[in-house]
Write an enzyme that holds these catalytic residues in place. Structure first.
Site, short mmCIF file in Angstrom:
data_model
loop_
_atom_site.label_atom_id
_atom_site.label_comp_id
_atom_site.label_asym_id
_atom_site.label_seq_id
_atom_site.Cartn_x
_atom_site.Cartn_y
_atom_site.Cartn_z
N HIS A 24 0.85 -1.20 0.00
CA HIS A 24 0.00 0.00 0.00
C HIS A 24 0.88 1.23 0.00
CE1 HIS A 24 -3.65 2.23 2.02
NE2 HIS A 24 -2.99 3.03 1.18
N HIS A 204 -9.48 1.07 -0.95
CA HIS A 204 -9.40 1.76 0.33
C HIS A 204 -10.81 1.72 0.96
CE1 HIS A 204 -5.66 3.28 -1.22
NE2 HIS A 204 -5.47 4.15 -0.24
N GLU A 207 -10.81 3.87 6.19
CA GLU A 207 -9.69 4.73 6.61
C GLU A 207 -10.27 5.79 7.55
OE1 GLU A 207 -7.80 6.86 3.38
OE2 GLU A 207 -6.17 7.62 4.64
N ASP A 285 2.00 4.17 2.60
CA ASP A 285 0.94 5.00 2.00
C ASP A 285 1.52 6.12 1.11
OD1 ASP A 285 -1.70 5.55 1.45
OD2 ASP A 285 -2.19 6.42 3.38
N ASP A 286 1.89 7.25 1.71
CA ASP A 286 2.46 8.38 0.97
C ASP A 286 3.71 8.85 1.72
OD1 ASP A 286 0.19 9.00 -1.10
OD2 ASP A 286 -0.83 8.73 0.82
N1 ADE Z 1 -4.46 8.74 -2.16
C1 ADE Z 1 -3.20 8.84 -1.72
N2 ADE Z 1 -3.16 8.52 -0.42
C2 ADE Z 1 -4.41 8.20 -0.03
C3 ADE Z 1 -5.01 7.78 1.17
N3 ADE Z 1 -4.32 7.61 2.30
N4 ADE Z 1 -6.34 7.55 1.18
C4 ADE Z 1 -7.06 7.73 0.08
N5 ADE Z 1 -6.54 8.12 -1.08
C5 ADE Z 1 -5.23 8.36 -1.15
ZN ZN Z 2 -3.60 4.86 0.47
#
Ligand code: ADE
Ligand code: ZN
Length: 345
Positions: A24, A204, A207, A285-286
């Site tokens: 992810h 997703h 969250e 994630d990012d």
């Molecule tokens: N796009 C990039 N990161 C995300 C996240 N954590 N949740 C939903 N969309 C995303």
């Molecule tokens: Zn994500």
């Protein structure tokens, strides 16, 4: 599975050294400020921040949407196939440093086609880096195309259509972007089509949105893994379903902290999920926005929650078991995981 005892003092070293898969991460969320500024210069794109530090200082978020707005702004510097290649290689190098043996990379074509790029520029650039990953970084990498859930299902169909000539370069389909108000069932038909074509399916769910979103990702979209899924903890029947059916959750602790899904890491439910028998994994994630790559997610979360080497083994093993790699490669990666644990015992 149990493994020989390992001293607590060696846990951080073990977490970093253990082979793992990352399931992810959004490639656009790996764009570090330095590369963003370099690409902005290369492509003559103006950024509203004077320098890298000013950009980093803006990475303070109260929720998912605040992050998505700035993430979207960052993607404006990506223009050419080479940009997508370079961004992916930068991530793969970081992943290799964290002993990631396999990664499944999310990307959102619609972000870039929305800026006038064609889908093949995006997909070919990303794929070339994935194809180079074994020789260049000693790891495997594959691609998962995420639909943007704040857009319509019709637009997701158009995105799928555009990707079809490059079908062999993509292993699966996902669903990302603004969650609340855009439930999985909005994408029922396009997921059914993707399933017919033979794509692996993830989404997703849970969250920020309630457990109902996880139920419908499973029962309507028929996904094989849930991305995040941490809100499942509020629904005992759902927890039982996830555990019984072995549905993996791709959990992203530092993301959850940065987006205020949990007030502190010590309040994160990763350990509770594992202890409830759920097939959880740890992911970044990012990473350019949330304060670290996958090993940072492991070390900070383990310290905050008092987790053990047994949890480490379970998480790393889950990451391979939950991946979409061929059984023989999976076996080879798990053998490497076992050898690392044996060397620490
Ligand atoms: N796009 C990039 N990161 C995300 C996240 N954590 N949740 C939903 N969309 C995303
Ligand atoms: Zn994500």
């Amino acid at each position: 599975m149990n493994h020989p005892p390992i001293a607590d003092s060696r846990l951080p070293e073990l977490l970093r050294a253990m082979p793992k898969a990352e399931l992810h991460m959004h490639i656009e969320g790996s764009l570090e400020p330095e590369l963003m500024f370099a690409l902005a210069k290369r492509n003559n794109v103006a950024l509203r921040f004077p320098d890298e530090q000013a950009l980093r200082d803006a990475y303070v978020f109260n929720n998912l949407q605040e992050f998505l707005d700035i993430y979207h702004e960052g993607t404006m510097v990506l223009k050419t196939e080479q940009d997508f290649y370079d961004m992916t290689c930068a991530y793969l190098a970081r992943a290799q440093a964290d002993n990631v043996l396999h990664t499944e990379i999310f990307f959102d074509t619609q972000t870039h086609t929305g800026h006038g790029l064609s889908a093949d520029v995006v997909i070919n650039g990303l794929y070339r880096a994935c194809a180079d990953a074994p020789a260049k970084f000693g790891m495997t990498a594959s691609l998962i195309l995420c639909f943007l859930r704040h857009l319509s299902e019709e637009e997701a169909f158009a995105c799928l259509e555009e990707a079809l000539p490059l079908r062999d370069k993509i292993v699966g389909i996902g669903l990302a972007s603004s969650e609340v108000g855009h439930p999985p069932e909005k994408f029922a038909k396009v997921y059914a089509r993707a399933r017919e074509i033979g794509f692996r399916l993830v989404a997703h769910a849970g969250e920020e949105a309630p457990p109902a979103y996880i139920w419908s990702a499973l029962d309507v979209l028929k996904v094989e893994r849930i991305d995040h899924g941490v809100q499942a903890i509020h629904d005992a029947a759902l927890m039982q379903r996830l555990a019984k059916d072995g549905i993996p959750l791709t959990v992203c602790p530092l993301s959850n902290l940065k987006l205020r899904v949990f007030p502190t890491l010590a309040q994160h439910n990763l350990k509770a999920m594992l202890d409830a028998g759920i097939v959880a994994t740890v992911n970044s994630d990012d990473p350019a926005y949330f304060g670290g790559y996958v090993n940072q997610n492991f070390t900070e979360t383990f310290a905050a929650l008092g987790m053990t080497s047994q949890h480490a083994y379970t998480l790393a093993r889950n990451s391979f078991e939950a991946s979409f790699i061929d059984a023989s490669v999976k076996r080879a990666y798990i053998d490497r995981l076992d050898a690392t644990f044996a060397s620490f015992a």
